[in-house]
Design an enzyme around this catalytic site. Structure first.
Site, PDB file in Angstrom:
ATOM      1  N   VAL A  94      10.889   4.618   5.942  1.00 11.82           N
ATOM      2  CA  VAL A  94       9.683   4.802   6.944  1.00 11.82           C
ATOM      3  C   VAL A  94       8.826   3.471   7.233  1.00 11.82           C
ATOM      4  CG1 VAL A  94       9.242   7.206   6.039  1.00 11.82           C
ATOM      5  CG2 VAL A  94       8.320   5.294   4.893  1.00 11.82           C
ATOM      6  N   ALA A  95       9.680   2.339   6.952  1.00 10.27           N
ATOM      7  CA  ALA A  95       9.024   1.035   7.181  1.00 10.27           C
ATOM      8  C   ALA A  95       9.248   0.550   8.735  1.00 10.27           C
ATOM      9  CB  ALA A  95       9.440  -0.103   6.326  1.00 10.27           C
ATOM     10  N   ARG A  96      10.229  -0.130   8.888  1.00  9.38           N
ATOM     11  CA  ARG A  96      10.588  -0.440  10.249  1.00  9.38           C
ATOM     12  C   ARG A  96      12.050  -0.415  10.431  1.00  9.38           C
ATOM     13  NH1 ARG A  96       6.340   0.743  11.553  1.00  9.38           N
ATOM     14  NH2 ARG A  96       4.958  -0.257  12.710  1.00  9.38           N
ATOM     15  N   ASP A 136      12.824   7.489   9.567  1.00  9.04           N
ATOM     16  CA  ASP A 136      11.669   7.536  10.330  1.00  9.04           C
ATOM     17  C   ASP A 136      11.730   6.512  11.522  1.00  9.04           C
ATOM     18  OD1 ASP A 136       9.672   9.165  11.325  1.00  9.04           O
ATOM     19  OD2 ASP A 136       8.327   7.520  10.496  1.00  9.04           O
ATOM     20  N   HIS A 189       9.630   8.491  14.281  1.00 13.72           N
ATOM     21  CA  HIS A 189       8.478   7.649  13.840  1.00 13.72           C
ATOM     22  C   HIS A 189       7.311   8.418  13.632  1.00 13.72           C
ATOM     23  CE1 HIS A 189       7.016   3.201  14.117  1.00 13.72           C
ATOM     24  NE2 HIS A 189       6.261   3.842  13.169  1.00 13.72           N
ATOM     25  N   LEU A 190       7.286   9.522  12.718  1.00 12.14           N
ATOM     26  CA  LEU A 190       6.180  10.246  12.261  1.00 12.14           C
ATOM     27  C   LEU A 190       5.462  10.013  11.064  1.00 12.14           C
ATOM     28  CD1 LEU A 190       7.819  13.812  12.858  1.00 12.14           C
ATOM     29  CD2 LEU A 190       6.147  12.647  14.567  1.00 12.14           C
ATOM     30  N   GLY A 191       5.947   8.686  10.289  1.00 14.93           N
ATOM     31  CA  GLY A 191       4.875   8.650   9.238  1.00 14.93           C
ATOM     32  C   GLY A 191       3.421   8.396   9.436  1.00 14.93           C
ATOM     33  N   ALA A 192       2.975   8.107  10.377  1.00 13.87           N
ATOM     34  CA  ALA A 192       1.412   8.053  10.282  1.00 13.87           C
ATOM     35  C   ALA A 192       1.065   9.223  11.135  1.00 13.87           C
ATOM     36  CB  ALA A 192       1.032   6.849  11.106  1.00 13.87           C
ATOM     37  N   GLU A 223      13.354   2.294  19.642  1.00 17.38           N
ATOM     38  CA  GLU A 223      12.757   3.578  19.686  1.00 17.38           C
ATOM     39  C   GLU A 223      12.252   4.127  20.908  1.00 17.38           C
ATOM     40  OE1 GLU A 223       9.547   3.492  16.622  1.00 17.38           O
ATOM     41  OE2 GLU A 223      10.996   3.448  14.988  1.00 17.38           O
ATOM     42  N   LYS A 254       0.786  -1.221  -0.106  1.00 17.10           N
ATOM     43  CA  LYS A 254      -0.100   0.106  -0.019  1.00 17.10           C
ATOM     44  C   LYS A 254       0.776   1.319  -0.137  1.00 17.10           C
ATOM     45  CE  LYS A 254      -2.376  -1.303   3.663  1.00 17.10           C
ATOM     46  NZ  LYS A 254      -2.085  -2.700   3.848  1.00 17.10           N
ATOM     47  N   VAL A 255       1.869   1.337   0.836  1.00 16.61           N
ATOM     48  CA  VAL A 255       2.694   2.645   1.086  1.00 16.61           C
ATOM     49  C   VAL A 255       3.610   2.612  -0.219  1.00 16.61           C
ATOM     50  CG1 VAL A 255       4.271   3.849   2.441  1.00 16.61           C
ATOM     51  CG2 VAL A 255       2.524   2.653   3.774  1.00 16.61           C
TER      52      VAL A 255
HETATM   53  N1  LIG Z   1       6.739   4.974   9.696  1.00 17.84           N
HETATM   54  C1  LIG Z   1       5.335   5.011   9.883  1.00 17.84           C
HETATM   55  O1  LIG Z   1       4.917   5.559  10.679  1.00 17.84           O
HETATM   56  C2  LIG Z   1       4.739   3.813   9.003  1.00 17.84           C
HETATM   57  C3  LIG Z   1       3.284   4.136   8.551  1.00 17.84           C
HETATM   58  C4  LIG Z   1       2.575   3.156   7.916  1.00 17.84           C
HETATM   59  C5  LIG Z   1       3.343   2.110   7.540  1.00 17.84           C
HETATM   60  N2  LIG Z   1       4.569   1.739   8.055  1.00 17.84           N
HETATM   61  C6  LIG Z   1       5.328   0.737   7.685  1.00 17.84           C
HETATM   62  O2  LIG Z   1       5.408   0.520   6.507  1.00 17.84           O
HETATM   63  C7  LIG Z   1       5.441  -0.862   5.983  1.00 17.84           C
HETATM   64  C8  LIG Z   1       4.392  -0.992   4.787  1.00 17.84           C
HETATM   65  O3  LIG Z   1       3.256  -0.897   4.875  1.00 17.84           O
HETATM   66  P1  LIG Z   1       1.804  -1.063   4.159  1.00 17.84           P
HETATM   67  O4  LIG Z   1       0.834  -0.689   4.867  1.00 17.84           O
HETATM   68  O5  LIG Z   1       2.417  -0.600   2.744  1.00 17.84           O
HETATM   69  O6  LIG Z   1       2.026  -2.657   4.015  1.00 17.84           O
HETATM   70  P2  LIG Z   1       1.655  -3.685   3.038  1.00 17.84           P
HETATM   71  O7  LIG Z   1       1.248  -5.004   3.707  1.00 17.84           O
HETATM   72  O8  LIG Z   1       0.438  -2.978   2.229  1.00 17.84           O
HETATM   73  O9  LIG Z   1       2.846  -3.680   2.049  1.00 17.84           O
HETATM   74  C9  LIG Z   1       4.112  -4.492   2.414  1.00 17.84           C
HETATM   75  C10 LIG Z   1       4.487  -5.218   1.122  1.00 17.84           C
HETATM   76  O10 LIG Z   1       5.842  -5.675   1.501  1.00 17.84           O
HETATM   77  C11 LIG Z   1       6.012  -6.873   0.797  1.00 17.84           C
HETATM   78  N3  LIG Z   1       7.046  -7.622   1.301  1.00 17.84           N
HETATM   79  C12 LIG Z   1       7.045  -8.697   2.261  1.00 17.84           C
HETATM   80  N4  LIG Z   1       8.202  -9.114   2.354  1.00 17.84           N
HETATM   81  C13 LIG Z   1       8.754  -8.519   1.537  1.00 17.84           C
HETATM   82  C14 LIG Z   1      10.099  -8.820   1.366  1.00 17.84           C
HETATM   83  N5  LIG Z   1      11.032  -9.656   1.599  1.00 17.84           N
HETATM   84  N6  LIG Z   1      10.959  -8.087   0.107  1.00 17.84           N
HETATM   85  C15 LIG Z   1      10.253  -7.033  -0.587  1.00 17.84           C
HETATM   86  N7  LIG Z   1       9.027  -6.925  -0.134  1.00 17.84           N
HETATM   87  C16 LIG Z   1       8.197  -7.726   0.667  1.00 17.84           C
HETATM   88  C17 LIG Z   1       4.716  -7.393   0.756  1.00 17.84           C
HETATM   89  O11 LIG Z   1       4.423  -8.322  -0.314  1.00 17.84           O
HETATM   90  C18 LIG Z   1       3.921  -6.060   0.488  1.00 17.84           C
HETATM   91  O12 LIG Z   1       3.455  -5.962  -0.800  1.00 17.84           O
HETATM   92  C19 LIG Z   1       5.206  -1.575   7.151  1.00 17.84           C
HETATM   93  O13 LIG Z   1       6.526  -1.998   7.677  1.00 17.84           O
HETATM   94  C20 LIG Z   1       4.488  -0.758   8.096  1.00 17.84           C
HETATM   95  O14 LIG Z   1       4.715  -0.911   9.360  1.00 17.84           O
HETATM   96  C21 LIG Z   1       5.167   2.671   8.538  1.00 17.84           C
HETATM   97  O1  LIG Z   2       2.804   0.750  11.326  1.00 17.37           O
HETATM   98  C1  LIG Z   2       2.507   1.753  11.481  1.00 17.37           C
HETATM   99  O2  LIG Z   2       1.136   1.922  11.162  1.00 17.37           O
HETATM  100  C2  LIG Z   2       3.315   3.021  11.539  1.00 17.37           C
HETATM  101  O3  LIG Z   2       4.600   2.648  12.057  1.00 17.37           O
HETATM  102  C3  LIG Z   2       2.651   3.883  12.570  1.00 17.37           C
HETATM  103  O4  LIG Z   2       2.884   3.539  13.875  1.00 17.37           O
HETATM  104  P1  LIG Z   2       2.352   4.475  15.144  1.00 17.37           P
HETATM  105  O5  LIG Z   2       0.843   4.064  15.173  1.00 17.37           O
HETATM  106  O6  LIG Z   2       3.126   4.051  16.287  1.00 17.37           O
HETATM  107  O7  LIG Z   2       2.567   6.022  14.659  1.00 17.37           O
END
Ligand SMILES: NC(=O)c1ccc[n+]([C@@H]2O[C@H](COP(=O)([O-])OP(=O)(O)OC[C@H]3O[C@@H](n4cnc5c(N)ncnc54)[C@H](O)[C@@H]3O)[C@@H](O)[C@H]2O)c1
Ligand SMILES: O=C(O)[C@H](O)COP(=O)(O)O
Length: 602
Positions: free
Chosen positions: A288-290, A314, A338-341, A319, A209-210
């Site tokens: 901005v993932a983990r 991020d 960790h401000l992504g969301a 953390e 999604k992201v």
């Molecule tokens: N920084 C933030 O505040 C923030 C906010 C939202 C999401 N996130 C993080 O962003 C990431 C993505 O979120 P999302 O909503 O897009 O999730 P999502 O499940 O829609 O997308 C994750 C994608 O990663 C792929 N994937 C899994 N294993 C993989 C690998 N080994 N190599 C490459 N791709 C792989 C999956 O197939 C999937 O398409 C998550 O880690 C989520 O926690 C962080």
């Molecule tokens: O995975 C998520 O949705 C983001 O990392 C957001 O995390 P937070 O709710 O702690 O801001």
């Protein structure tokens, strides 16, 4: 798994031995108003009796909100539950509080560990994650404790993508460093010359999604976007002009790399010394993932050696990161906490999304955002609803027919349907059969979350078989059969020619019916209690049994007889609204033509 005699009552005439007759055990159940009340998504507290009393005294469940949640979500929760907003709890405080809570809502800052589930004493029914990543929740422990985990998978997607783009552009133009320097009284126009984005290759690692929203936006900036994601469909990528490539290819050609995969054992530290060594010199990294997807020590080495020119982060392994963190302090690294969301819109969105999921789960509904249970679409659920009830009742009947001793080890569930095998999702039905099989003979509460785990833990192997029927596939199923192999039965007629205890059921007029016991065809609505009698077919038996029950003030809801041939053996099924007394049952057993009978509770 040994069947006990306490859940049913049985007399086997040919042996002519008087067996002790025991009364049926009461089953404690929290009844909810939803159509899935038969399958509440909650785990039964060890002391279920006292829980029932608590539930009656205070009908509202309690939801612990352990991190700041948008107000719209709090208001939604308050309509249904007592809401305890307690932030910054220590792990010990969380474990203490959790035993008084039915639901827990967290963001990424709270570790929901095995200890939390153990401390809940079985009361915690649902954990809601107000966001996407569930790496802070011990999913195995949740599943083992029958606790549903739901997240809010969509509401912060755009916020995270926008933050990714913000970091990308800020990094390329040294915004954070330039800002800090000017505030420190400097004017360094030559030092902070940036790089342009247009025409550069951006590799999106994790095209979910992201990732795909970042891709769209980066294309708008004139970047050439490639992506690596072993599970992403190529047509979704090509639809937005993104080419899917291998991991190594992405590393070797990208000018910018942006991480968007979840943190799992497979992705943990997937960016390490080896992967940095394959990158183009001067690459720029955004995460901005983990934090855990990058080996932070390796990133520092790559920054120091110049392989990585800049990084914008991020998220961090720890953390908040330690204040002396070399990575955070690195001059080529831009960081945000960790401000992504963290946009107003996303926080209100996740709060509502998670609150709705938690309230739904507490009501016993199946959540569309369940993380540790099958997600069954609403239309599939409503079509399967009567079969859900049938599946549990067949499991319940089958296990009560087992004679104690050997235990139930192998169960086969047969689904007969005119639908193609791919058009029938049986996970819910299998879970319900499992619930029916295990609950009458144990203190375990089985639900969709823990059904497979509980069966496995008890050494119960459940296999499934499909019979594909000709005809109209309008109904999801024609019938369901439950077969228990390698056991004796308290009611010998329940053993089919295959040597297995076999019961079959169908849905008629929306109600579950028992349609076969062993090799005998029967037809009884599955409600109340059921008496199965094998007799030599002869006139007068129905009348005799009926008058014994009437004398005992027991209302007969139906009576049917299935026989092999006139005057041969027959199986009489009698539905009773009340449970007959021991005396009445003894009298039925004493009718000379009755060879065996069993009372089953549904
Ligand atoms: N920084 C933030 O505040 C923030 C906010 C939202 C999401 N996130 C993080 O962003 C990431 C993505 O979120 P999302 O909503 O897009 O999730 P999502 O499940 O829609 O997308 C994750 C994608 O990663 C792929 N994937 C899994 N294993 C993989 C690998 N080994 N190599 C490459 N791709 C792989 C999956 O197939 C999937 O398409 C998550 O880690 C989520 O926690 C962080
Ligand atoms: O995975 C998520 O949705 C983001 O990392 C957001 O995390 P937070 O709710 O702690 O801001």
């Amino acid at each position: 798994m040994a069947a006990t005699t306490s859940s049913n009552l049985m007399v086997t005439k040919p042996l002519n031995k008087s067996r002790p007759l025991s009364t049926c055990s009461l089953s404690w159940r929290l009844t909810l108003s939803s159509p899935f009340a038969v399958f509440p998504l909650c785990s039964r507290p060890r002391n279920a009796k006292s829980f029932l009393v608590v539930a009656m005294m205070d009908a509202k469940p309690t939801v612990l909100v352990a991190e700041k949640l948008g107000d719209a979500g709090i208001q939604l929760l308050k309509k249904f539950a007592n809401v305890d907003c307690s932030y910054n709890l220590s792990p010990e405080e969380l474990c203490t509080k959790i035993s008084l809570c039915d639901a827990l809502i967290v963001r990424s800052g709270t570790k929901v560990t095995r200890e939390v589930f153990e401390s809940s004493g079985g009361r915690l029914k649902v954990v809601g994650r107000a966001g996407v990543g569930i790496d802070n929740v011990d999913l195995s422990a949740a599943t083992e404790h029958g606790c549903l985990v739901v997240n809010a998978p969509t509401a912060n997607t755009i916020a995270a993508a926008e933050h990714g783009i913000a970091l990308l552009t800020a990094m390329a133009r040294n915004i954070a460093q330039a800002d800090a320097s000017i505030k420190a009284g400097k004017w360094l126009r030559n030092k902070y010359v940036g790089v342009s984005l247009v025409g550069k290759i951006l590799a999106i690692m994790g095209f979910g999604k992201v990732g795909s929203e970042v891709a769209r936006r980066a294309k708008g900036l004139g970047m050439q976007v490639i992506a690596h994601d072993p599970y992403a469909p190529a047509d979704r990528a090509s639809a937005i002009g993104v080419e899917l490539v291998t991991f190594d290819e992405a590393l070797s050609i990208a000018d910018f790399i942006s991480m968007h995969m979840p943190l799992t054992p497979a992705t943990s530290k997937m960016f390490n010394d080896d992967s940095f060594s394959k990158m183009k010199k001067g690459v720029r990294i955004v995460n901005v993932a983990r934090g855990g997807v990058i080996d932070e020590e390796a990133l520092i080495r790559a920054l120091d050696s110049g392989i990585v020119a800049q990084a914008a982060l991020d998220v961090f392994i720890e953390e908040p990161p330690p204040s002396e963190s070399k990575l955070v302090q690195h001059e080529n690294v831009t960081v945000t906490p960790h401000l992504g969301a963290s946009t107003m819109e996303a926080q209100e969105g996740v709060a509502v999304e998670v609150a709705e999921a938690v309230v739904g789960a507490l009501k016993g509904e199946l959540a569309a955002t369940a993380v540790n249970a099958p997600m069954v679409p609403a239309e599939v659920l409503s079509a399967l609803a009567p079969f859900v009830a049938l599946a549990e009742k067949l499991g319940r009947l089958a296990v009560q027919l087992v004679a104690g001793g050997g235990g139930v080890k192998a169960v086969k569930v047969t689904y007969a349907s005119a639908r193609g095998p791919d058009d029938l999702d049986t996970r819910l039905l299998r879970a319900m059969v499992t619930k029916g099989l295990i609950e009458p003979i144990s203190s375990v509460f089985v639900n969709l979350v823990n059904a497979d785990f509980t069966a496995k833990q008890r050494g119960l192997r459940i296999t499934e078989e499909r019979i594909v029927l000709d005809g109209s596939p309008e109904n999801p199923l024609e019938f369901i059969q439950v077969h228990i192999a390698n056991v004796e039965s308290k009611f010998a007629s329940a053993i089919a020619e295959s040597g297995e205890i076999t019961v079959e059921g169908r849905v008629k007029d929306g109600k579950p019916h028992l349609t076969k016991v062993g090799s005998f065809r029967v037809d009884v609505s599955l409600e109340g209690s059921l008496i199965l009698c094998r007799q030599v077919d002869q006139p007068g038996i129905i009348g005799k049994v009926g008058s014994i029950l009437a004398g005992d003030n027991v209302n007969v809801s139906f009576m049917t007889v299935g026989r092999t041939a006139p005057k041969k053996q027959a199986v009489m099924t009698i539905g009773v609204d009340e449970e007959p007394s021991l005396e009445a049952l003894k009298k039925i057993g004493a009718i000379p033509a009755i060879e065996e009978f069993v009372l089953l509770k549904l």
